[in-house]
Motif scaffolding. Sequence first.
Motif, PDB file in Angstrom:
ATOM      1  N   GLY A 443       0.792  -1.073  -0.023  1.00  0.00           N
ATOM      2  CA  GLY A 443       0.044   0.105   0.060  1.00  0.00           C
ATOM      3  C   GLY A 443       0.961   1.409   0.037  1.00  0.00           C
ATOM      4  N   ASP A 444       0.322   2.309  -0.409  1.00  0.00           N
ATOM      5  CA  ASP A 444       1.178   3.776  -0.493  1.00  0.00           C
ATOM      6  C   ASP A 444       1.472   3.825   1.004  1.00  0.00           C
ATOM      7  OD1 ASP A 444      -1.693   3.934  -0.031  1.00  0.00           O
ATOM      8  OD2 ASP A 444      -1.281   6.008  -0.666  1.00  0.00           O
ATOM      9  N   SER A 445       0.565   3.874   1.876  1.00  0.00           N
ATOM     10  CA  SER A 445       1.123   4.042   3.388  1.00  0.00           C
ATOM     11  C   SER A 445       2.210   3.085   3.850  1.00  0.00           C
ATOM     12  CB  SER A 445      -0.054   4.001   4.199  1.00  0.00           C
ATOM     13  OG  SER A 445       0.137   3.693   5.592  1.00  0.00           O
ATOM     14  N   ALA A 446       1.890   2.075   3.585  1.00  0.00           N
ATOM     15  CA  ALA A 446       3.032   1.007   3.988  1.00  0.00           C
ATOM     16  C   ALA A 446       4.442   1.324   3.328  1.00  0.00           C
ATOM     17  CB  ALA A 446       2.671  -0.302   3.718  1.00  0.00           C
ATOM     18  N   ASN A 470      -1.640   2.438  -4.880  1.00  0.00           N
ATOM     19  CA  ASN A 470      -1.734   3.656  -4.162  1.00  0.00           C
ATOM     20  C   ASN A 470      -3.259   4.314  -4.279  1.00  0.00           C
ATOM     21  OD1 ASN A 470      -1.158   6.414  -3.835  1.00  0.00           O
ATOM     22  ND2 ASN A 470       0.077   6.848  -5.231  1.00  0.00           N
ATOM     23  N   ASN A 471      -3.826   4.542  -3.073  1.00  0.00           N
ATOM     24  CA  ASN A 471      -5.100   4.932  -3.032  1.00  0.00           C
ATOM     25  C   ASN A 471      -5.074   6.481  -2.044  1.00  0.00           C
ATOM     26  OD1 ASN A 471      -4.685   4.259  -0.350  1.00  0.00           O
ATOM     27  ND2 ASN A 471      -6.489   3.172  -0.226  1.00  0.00           N
ATOM     28  N   ASN A 472      -4.044   6.855  -2.184  1.00  0.00           N
ATOM     29  CA  ASN A 472      -3.740   8.250  -1.726  1.00  0.00           C
ATOM     30  C   ASN A 472      -4.024   8.207  -0.197  1.00  0.00           C
ATOM     31  OD1 ASN A 472      -3.508   8.759  -4.123  1.00  0.00           O
ATOM     32  ND2 ASN A 472      -5.587   9.850  -4.496  1.00  0.00           N
ATOM     33  N   GLY A 473      -3.994   7.064   0.544  1.00  0.00           N
ATOM     34  CA  GLY A 473      -4.016   7.218   2.100  1.00  0.00           C
ATOM     35  C   GLY A 473      -4.063   5.878   2.772  1.00  0.00           C
ATOM     36  N   ILE A 474      -4.272   5.972   4.073  1.00  0.00           N
ATOM     37  CA  ILE A 474      -4.262   4.774   5.005  1.00  0.00           C
ATOM     38  C   ILE A 474      -5.576   4.596   5.094  1.00  0.00           C
ATOM     39  CG2 ILE A 474      -3.848   4.154   7.513  1.00  0.00           C
ATOM     40  CD1 ILE A 474      -1.929   6.945   7.573  1.00  0.00           C
ATOM     41  N   TYR A 475      -5.987   3.202   4.474  1.00  0.00           N
ATOM     42  CA  TYR A 475      -6.996   2.650   4.388  1.00  0.00           C
ATOM     43  C   TYR A 475      -7.838   3.162   3.080  1.00  0.00           C
ATOM     44  CZ  TYR A 475      -6.706   1.183   9.158  1.00  0.00           C
ATOM     45  OH  TYR A 475      -6.369   0.404  10.249  1.00  0.00           O
TER      46      TYR A 475
HETATM   47 MG    MG Z   1      -3.387   3.441   0.866  1.00  0.00          MG
END
Ligand code: MG
Length: 567
Positions: A443-446, A470-475
């Motif tokens: 994930g992008d956050s990870a 990449n979904n622009n965030g955490i969750y």
């Molecule tokens: Mg994400």
Amino acid sequence: MAEVTGAELIAEALKTQKVEYMFGIVGVPIIEVAMAAQAAGIKYVGMRNEQAACYAASAIGYLTGRPGACLVVSGPGLIHALGGMANANVNCWPVVVIGGSSDRNQETTGAFQEFPQVEACRLYSKFSARPSSLEAIPSVIEKAVRTSIYGRPGACYVDIAGDMVNAKVNRSKVKGVSCCPPPPVSLADHSAVTEAICALKAAKTPLVIIGKGAAYGRAEALLRQFVEISGLPFLPTPMGKGVIPDDHPNCVAAARSRALLQADVVLLFGARLNWILHFGLPPRFNPNVKIIQVDLCAEEMSNNVKSVALLGDIGAIVTQLLTCVREHGWKYPSNTEWWGSLKEKIAANAEISKGLALNTTLPMNYYTVFHHISQQLPHDCIIVSEGANTMDIGRTMLNNYLPRHRLDAGTFGTMGVGLGFAIAAAAVEKSRDKSRRVVCVEGDSAFGFSGMEVETMCRYNLPVVIIVVNNNGIYSGLDPEAWKEMAKMGDLTSIAPPVSLLPDARYDQVMTAFGGQGFLVRTAEELKSALELSLSDWDRPSLLNVLIDPSSDRKQQDFPWLTRSNL
Ligand code: MG
Ligand code: ADP
């Protein structure tokens, strides 16, 4: 006889104990230890953060059965490594951390980076000690390596006073210590084996669960025989995936919830009844389920649910079970209602995922991305995975065909492990005749937690393929337009959702900055061609920055995450 330094003694002792890899970050006082390690034939990988170095060293332990070493400087260096030690210990993975510390004659004086390191490590390890003299180094290292792999595997710490690194002693004064043999193997009590077989024979809806203890214990060949001879359905835990291939006809992973809920007898191989297995309790398990537990740790037995305890090594116990099954000529029939019910659920679930996967709207959703990735990944690739949705959905859509070919956030749910794990796996692969691919699905956050390790991959030409979903965030995050609107409304620190990260961040350029290949991916076609190019390049790493719909989520689940009966 020649003199030998503390650094040389540490390096030689590690080599004698068959420690082949060291990950770390050098500085005063341990630079010479890394140099001596290389001189002794240990591969040294210089990392960018001690936490990632310790993740890497522990992954070596899981992958090879012999611990990796993690070398850190005093104070903050050691403190950064504690995260990696905790992660290793919680996952039951062997690792040996070597920390430089302040000089012996400066203790308690406010020395540079002084810290109670041996005490600090106790909570994160099985063994934490400081050799009192140069002569004691070989035996303390032997004990650390041995303790890390004997019994339940875990983390060990050896503290080295700064002044001992370059101090010298005559070789004749140092007693040699030989290599500790592999852990002794024990068998389960015969009566417990008989009880287990009786329970299995009486079961109407039996289920085998295969955990990462079975992967670590290298029980794959025997377990496969057992599953095939007994005819039982099996379910892997996240890192138990691949011990028996995910596409094996007895695998019921796609009917996981039903299998857990309706099983009347569960045969558990190397997996704890913790949150990963919903504590073995209702509402996820049948309240009357009988658990047969195979584990080498006696203290683990009957945690949360009282079990029939088969205490010992998984491989040895599977051999015992196989003998019994063969003697009795017993096999669970393939035409039972239970098999019918599981197969029906597998087919229904496959339909739902297929619908989501073949969706062609843009931006893509998780299922579409994983569908295309799964089409292209080689069967023998090592998949490293982390991130919330990325890991959860990826686990169901990316098959593993070989044991120890999946590394993820694990029992501790640690985000940031991915790049360290991938570096360790790629380092091992580099030394093999025929290297396998290491693919890191993040994930992008990870990715952000250890992103600078991309430089490490580029520096050592480790051809890891990183896919950032990449979904622009955490969750979940915001799309660029919504983010811009929000910025106009006021100070983002007051109003931006805490889960959001910078929309459409160019993680691909982090990779190109150091000479690797970077791809920005928005469509299925771009994903396909970028992955093809990455998988054909064995000289450098690649990063695919896959922009997905920030509101994409998991498909409808039967149970909320982390359900527990008494909450
Ligand atoms: Mg994400
Ligand atoms: P998972 O994450 O797959 O659920 P866990 O980490 O919870 O797995 O459990 C792994 C278990 O395997 C631990 O309880 C550990 O003691 C056990 N184990 C590790 N190696 C062996 C082995 N060789 N034989 C038996 N049990 C083992």
